[in-house]
Motif scaffolding. Structure first.
Motif, PDB file in Angstrom:
ATOM      1  N   ALA A  86      22.671  29.744  23.517  1.00 29.30           N
ATOM      2  CA  ALA A  86      21.356  29.129  23.696  1.00 29.30           C
ATOM      3  C   ALA A  86      20.442  29.989  24.565  1.00 29.30           C
ATOM      4  CB  ALA A  86      21.514  27.731  24.302  1.00 29.30           C
ATOM      5  N   LYS A  87      20.981  30.551  25.643  1.00 28.76           N
ATOM      6  CA  LYS A  87      20.145  31.317  26.569  1.00 28.76           C
ATOM      7  C   LYS A  87      19.750  32.673  25.980  1.00 28.76           C
ATOM      8  CE  LYS A  87      20.300  28.104  29.618  1.00 28.76           C
ATOM      9  NZ  LYS A  87      19.121  27.236  29.789  1.00 28.76           N
ATOM     10  N   THR A  88      20.640  33.309  25.238  1.00 29.16           N
ATOM     11  CA  THR A  88      20.324  34.640  24.710  1.00 29.16           C
ATOM     12  C   THR A  88      19.442  34.582  23.472  1.00 29.16           C
ATOM     13  OG1 THR A  88      22.424  34.599  23.485  1.00 29.16           O
ATOM     14  CG2 THR A  88      22.401  35.704  25.641  1.00 29.16           C
ATOM     15  N   SER A  89      19.581  33.517  22.672  1.00 25.06           N
ATOM     16  CA  SER A  89      18.792  33.423  21.440  1.00 25.06           C
ATOM     17  C   SER A  89      17.551  32.562  21.587  1.00 25.06           C
ATOM     18  CB  SER A  89      19.665  32.864  20.312  1.00 25.06           C
ATOM     19  OG  SER A  89      20.101  31.546  20.617  1.00 25.06           O
ATOM     20  N   GLY A  90      17.482  31.759  22.661  1.00 26.98           N
ATOM     21  CA  GLY A  90      16.336  30.881  22.838  1.00 26.98           C
ATOM     22  C   GLY A  90      16.353  29.653  21.951  1.00 26.98           C
ATOM     23  N   VAL A  91      17.495  29.334  21.341  1.00 31.10           N
ATOM     24  CA  VAL A  91      17.605  28.177  20.448  1.00 31.10           C
ATOM     25  C   VAL A  91      18.084  26.971  21.243  1.00 31.10           C
ATOM     26  CG1 VAL A  91      18.723  27.229  18.397  1.00 31.10           C
ATOM     27  CG2 VAL A  91      18.097  29.645  18.474  1.00 31.10           C
ATOM     28  N   PRO A  92      17.360  25.847  21.242  1.00 32.37           N
ATOM     29  CA  PRO A  92      17.869  24.650  21.928  1.00 32.37           C
ATOM     30  C   PRO A  92      19.044  24.057  21.160  1.00 32.37           C
ATOM     31  CG  PRO A  92      15.809  24.164  20.802  1.00 32.37           C
ATOM     32  CD  PRO A  92      16.028  25.644  20.674  1.00 32.37           C
ATOM     33  N   GLY A 112       9.335  17.153  25.993  1.00 34.49           N
ATOM     34  CA  GLY A 112       9.755  17.789  24.760  1.00 34.49           C
ATOM     35  C   GLY A 112      11.022  18.594  24.963  1.00 34.49           C
ATOM     36  N   ILE A 113      11.472  19.236  23.887  1.00 30.90           N
ATOM     37  CA  ILE A 113      12.703  20.033  23.908  1.00 30.90           C
ATOM     38  C   ILE A 113      12.368  21.441  24.388  1.00 30.90           C
ATOM     39  CG2 ILE A 113      14.619  20.899  22.535  1.00 30.90           C
ATOM     40  CD1 ILE A 113      14.092  18.606  20.564  1.00 30.90           C
ATOM     41  N   VAL A 114      13.027  21.893  25.455  1.00 29.25           N
ATOM     42  CA  VAL A 114      12.785  23.218  26.020  1.00 29.25           C
ATOM     43  C   VAL A 114      13.566  24.247  25.210  1.00 29.25           C
ATOM     44  CG1 VAL A 114      12.985  24.659  28.079  1.00 29.25           C
ATOM     45  CG2 VAL A 114      12.386  22.250  28.296  1.00 29.25           C
ATOM     46  N   ALA A 115      12.914  25.351  24.876  1.00 33.14           N
ATOM     47  CA  ALA A 115      13.574  26.419  24.125  1.00 33.14           C
ATOM     48  C   ALA A 115      14.718  27.010  24.939  1.00 33.14           C
ATOM     49  CB  ALA A 115      12.561  27.511  23.771  1.00 33.14           C
ATOM     50  N   GLY A 116      15.879  27.196  24.305  1.00 36.17           N
ATOM     51  CA  GLY A 116      17.039  27.772  24.967  1.00 36.17           C
ATOM     52  C   GLY A 116      17.793  26.823  25.865  1.00 36.17           C
ATOM     53  N   SER A 117      17.526  25.523  25.771  1.00 36.76           N
ATOM     54  CA  SER A 117      18.209  24.552  26.620  1.00 36.76           C
ATOM     55  C   SER A 117      19.457  24.024  25.929  1.00 36.76           C
ATOM     56  CB  SER A 117      17.277  23.386  26.966  1.00 36.76           C
ATOM     57  OG  SER A 117      16.863  22.711  25.788  1.00 36.76           O
ATOM     58  N   LEU A 118      20.413  23.572  26.731  1.00 38.40           N
ATOM     59  CA  LEU A 118      21.651  22.964  26.240  1.00 38.40           C
ATOM     60  C   LEU A 118      21.699  21.532  26.760  1.00 38.40           C
ATOM     61  CD1 LEU A 118      24.292  23.462  24.664  1.00 38.40           C
ATOM     62  CD2 LEU A 118      25.372  24.064  26.836  1.00 38.40           C
ATOM     63  N   VAL A 119      21.630  20.572  25.858  1.00 36.35           N
ATOM     64  CA  VAL A 119      21.512  19.159  26.217  1.00 36.35           C
ATOM     65  C   VAL A 119      22.762  18.428  25.735  1.00 36.35           C
ATOM     66  CG1 VAL A 119      20.135  17.057  25.997  1.00 36.35           C
ATOM     67  CG2 VAL A 119      19.010  19.292  26.037  1.00 36.35           C
ATOM     68  N   LYS A 163      19.447  31.715  12.086  1.00 40.10           N
ATOM     69  CA  LYS A 163      18.393  31.756  13.108  1.00 40.10           C
ATOM     70  C   LYS A 163      17.562  30.473  13.095  1.00 40.10           C
ATOM     71  CE  LYS A 163      17.892  36.770  13.473  1.00 40.10           C
ATOM     72  NZ  LYS A 163      19.189  37.038  12.814  1.00 40.10           N
ATOM     73  N   PRO A 164      18.208  29.326  13.331  1.00 42.22           N
ATOM     74  CA  PRO A 164      17.469  28.055  13.321  1.00 42.22           C
ATOM     75  C   PRO A 164      16.632  27.887  14.589  1.00 42.22           C
ATOM     76  CG  PRO A 164      19.734  27.671  13.936  1.00 42.22           C
ATOM     77  CD  PRO A 164      19.632  29.138  13.633  1.00 42.22           C
ATOM     78  N   SER A 165      15.734  26.925  14.550  1.00 41.14           N
ATOM     79  CA  SER A 165      14.924  26.575  15.716  1.00 41.14           C
ATOM     80  C   SER A 165      15.537  25.439  16.518  1.00 41.14           C
ATOM     81  CB  SER A 165      13.509  26.178  15.280  1.00 41.14           C
ATOM     82  OG  SER A 165      12.860  27.238  14.630  1.00 41.14           O
ATOM     83  N   PHE A 166      16.565  24.784  15.973  1.00 39.73           N
ATOM     84  CA  PHE A 166      17.189  23.642  16.635  1.00 39.73           C
ATOM     85  C   PHE A 166      18.598  23.487  16.073  1.00 39.73           C
ATOM     86  CE2 PHE A 166      17.870  18.942  16.975  1.00 39.73           C
ATOM     87  CZ  PHE A 166      17.848  18.864  18.357  1.00 39.73           C
ATOM     88  N   VAL A 167      19.587  23.250  16.959  1.00 44.53           N
ATOM     89  CA  VAL A 167      20.989  23.131  16.556  1.00 44.53           C
ATOM     90  C   VAL A 167      21.563  21.855  17.155  1.00 44.53           C
ATOM     91  CG1 VAL A 167      23.297  24.156  16.671  1.00 44.53           C
ATOM     92  CG2 VAL A 167      21.306  25.624  16.358  1.00 44.53           C
ATOM     93  N   VAL A 168      22.310  21.105  16.346  1.00 48.69           N
ATOM     94  CA  VAL A 168      23.017  19.910  16.793  1.00 48.69           C
ATOM     95  C   VAL A 168      24.499  20.106  16.517  1.00 48.69           C
ATOM     96  CG1 VAL A 168      23.355  17.434  16.460  1.00 48.69           C
ATOM     97  CG2 VAL A 168      21.055  18.401  16.397  1.00 48.69           C
ATOM     98  N   ILE A 169      25.343  19.826  17.514  1.00 46.92           N
ATOM     99  CA  ILE A 169      26.796  19.925  17.364  1.00 46.92           C
ATOM    100  C   ILE A 169      27.395  18.558  17.660  1.00 46.92           C
ATOM    101  CG2 ILE A 169      28.901  20.951  18.265  1.00 46.92           C
ATOM    102  CD1 ILE A 169      27.425  23.509  18.694  1.00 46.92           C
ATOM    103  N   ASP A 170      28.042  17.982  16.673  1.00 53.04           N
ATOM    104  CA  ASP A 170      28.589  16.632  16.768  1.00 53.04           C
ATOM    105  C   ASP A 170      30.073  16.681  16.361  1.00 53.04           C
ATOM    106  OD1 ASP A 170      28.981  13.921  16.827  1.00 53.04           O
ATOM    107  OD2 ASP A 170      27.720  13.473  15.093  1.00 53.04           O
TER     108      ASP A 170
END
Length: 457
Positions: free
Chosen positions: A204-210, A86-93, A166-173
């Motif tokens: 990502a690391k400070t807010s915990g948002v993947p 699954g997607i780890v909280a605060g990860s940058l993929v 304050k989203p739970s998931f962010v995508v940057i394209d």
């Protein structure tokens, strides 16, 4: 006061030089240096969010409490497997792939799945307008009130929106379109990509948002930008496949929270990407019955066994030097196995052209496929087909011996599940386990033994 200073930076590897160079000393590529402006002197980095990092101190490893990383599971089991559960909280993929391969489609579908689980999702597109993204969403059937679309390239504005929503998931394209105002170079340059990725990692690391970011690839298939980009993120995924075929392979090449050997397979449909739960059936559905030069191997992709067809074509050469071509396997492995067949089995292959292909576009790189390649070469040379219900597994040594392979139980069970009746494997792999009752396991010591049993009219 900060002073302006110009420098030349290689856009492929990030090598910096005080003057322009035609050939990069770092990556040896030509005409990759671009002039950029650097700020010298005292310069404070701007922090976009109000979170400050608390002071840290060294701790004894025995006093650190280990805990399982919280993960967000999606409806896509293939994506969950590649990410390690699954997607780890605060990860940058980082996801890379050829243009049009389906990166944006995959992430938009995942965003919709998370939004349906009552999780707010922010999808940021720097290459398309919100209307273009809406058209793709309509085609994919994406409808959710918690999926927010933003068309923005300024990192300061992006950080403000993340802090407010304050989203739970962010995508940057994509990361090549994002820029920081205080950096004078153009978006997509080495400096912009490095600094924007560093700031996204901090968010990502400070807010915990993947955060998932899309990266362009070069003509060689590597992710464009400095190599440092892949070192900064937590996971690097490559989306592979031919644009003219419907199957896509999501492969992890770096993962700090799971295995890097996992592989997810998708099929591109008109309504989006669909998971392929049993890839072995897909890769074998078009196999020709009774054709010489065709064998099946059970290859391990992470923890999953996959049955794949290996095809070989041996024909007399018309040139002074015979050709050795391979698709899907290491091209250096083919002449090595042909040399073993010449020396240990007595096949005269030195005046024969050899063409090896893995059906389905899969790339195999483990030693356990050696026996299947060698048998397919001998089958095509002698024009004797193997039995359609045979599978060949084993590593071939230079003296012709068949060496032990890993996870033989899972490979044999997958073969039995798909209706195969006989498996050739190293004799040393027969101890310590019991094969299924409806499949025959043949242990072989040498390549000669495998050919004597497997190539019989």
């Amino acid at each position: 006061m900060a002073k302006l200073k110009t420098k030349f930076v290689c856009q492929d590897c990030g090598y910096e030089s005080a003057k322009w160079l035609g050939k990069c000393p770092g990556c040896h590529n030509w005409n990759t240096f671009v002039e950029e402006i650097e700020m010298t002197g005292k310069q404070s980095r701007h922090t976009f969010s109000g979170v400050t990092t608390a002071g840290s101190k060294p701790q004894k490893i025995t006093e650190i409490v280990s805990q399982k990383e919280p993960r967000i599971t999606t409806k896509s089991k293939e994506l969950n497997r590649v990410l390690g559960g699954g997607i780890v909280a605060g990860s940058l993929v980082l996801i890379g792939g050829d243009p049009g391969i389906g990166k944006s489609t995959l992430l938009l579908q995942v965003s919709s799945q998370l939004a349906e689980k009552e999780l707010p999702v922010l999808y940021i597109s720097g290459e398309e307008s919100i209307r273009q993204t809406k058209l793709r969403a309509d085609r994919l059937g994406v409808k959710s009130d918690l999926l927010y679309i933003l068309s923005e390239t300024n990192l300061l504005a992006i950080a403000n929106h993340i802090e407010q929503l304050k989203p739970s998931f962010v995508v940057i394209d994509s990361i090549q379109t994002i820029y920081r105002e205080e950096i004078a170079s153009a978006p997509g340059s080495v400096s912009q990509v490095r600094e924007c990725t560093s700031e996204l990692m901090r968010i990502a690391k400070t807010s915990g948002v993947p955060i998932f970011i899309v990266g362009h690839v070069t003509k060689d298939g590597a992710i464009a930008g400095p190599r440092l980009l892949e070192h900064m993120v937590d996971a690097v995924l490559y989306f592979e496949g031919e644009r003219h075929h419907t199957y896509r392979i999501l492969r992890g090449v770096k993962n700090r929270f799971g295995s890097t050997n996992e592989m997810g397979i998708f099929e591109m449909k008109e309504e989006g990407l669909r998971e392929v739960m049993n890839p072995s059936e897909i890769f074998l559905e078009e196999r020709s019955q009774g054709a010489a030069g065709s064998t099946v191997v059970a290859s391990m992709e992470g923890t999953r066994p996959v049955l794949v067809e290996i095809q070989a074509l041996i024909s007399p050469t018309s040139f002074g030097n015979p050709r050795r071509m391979a698709t899907g396997v290491d091209h250096n492995r083919v002449p090595l196995l042909m040399a073993v067949l010449e020396k240990r089995v007595g096949l005269m292959l030195q005046n024969q052209d050899a063409y090896i292909k893995v059906a389905g576009g899969v790339k195999l790189d483990e030693p356990a496929i050696d026996l299947a390649i060698a048998v397919s070469i001998a089958s095509s040379f002698r024009d004797i087909p193997t039995r359609p219900d045979d599978i060949f597994i084993g590593e071939v040594g230079l003296t012709g011996e068949i060496r032990r392979v890993s996870r033989i139980e899972q490979r044999v069970q997958e073969a039995a599940k798909l209706g195969f009746s006989r498996v050739f494997c190293p004799e040393n792999n027969l101890d310590g386990w019991t094969p299924p009752a409806d499949i025959q396991v043949v242990g072989v010591k040498s390549i000669q033994d495998a050919l004597n049993i497997g190539l019989v009219r």
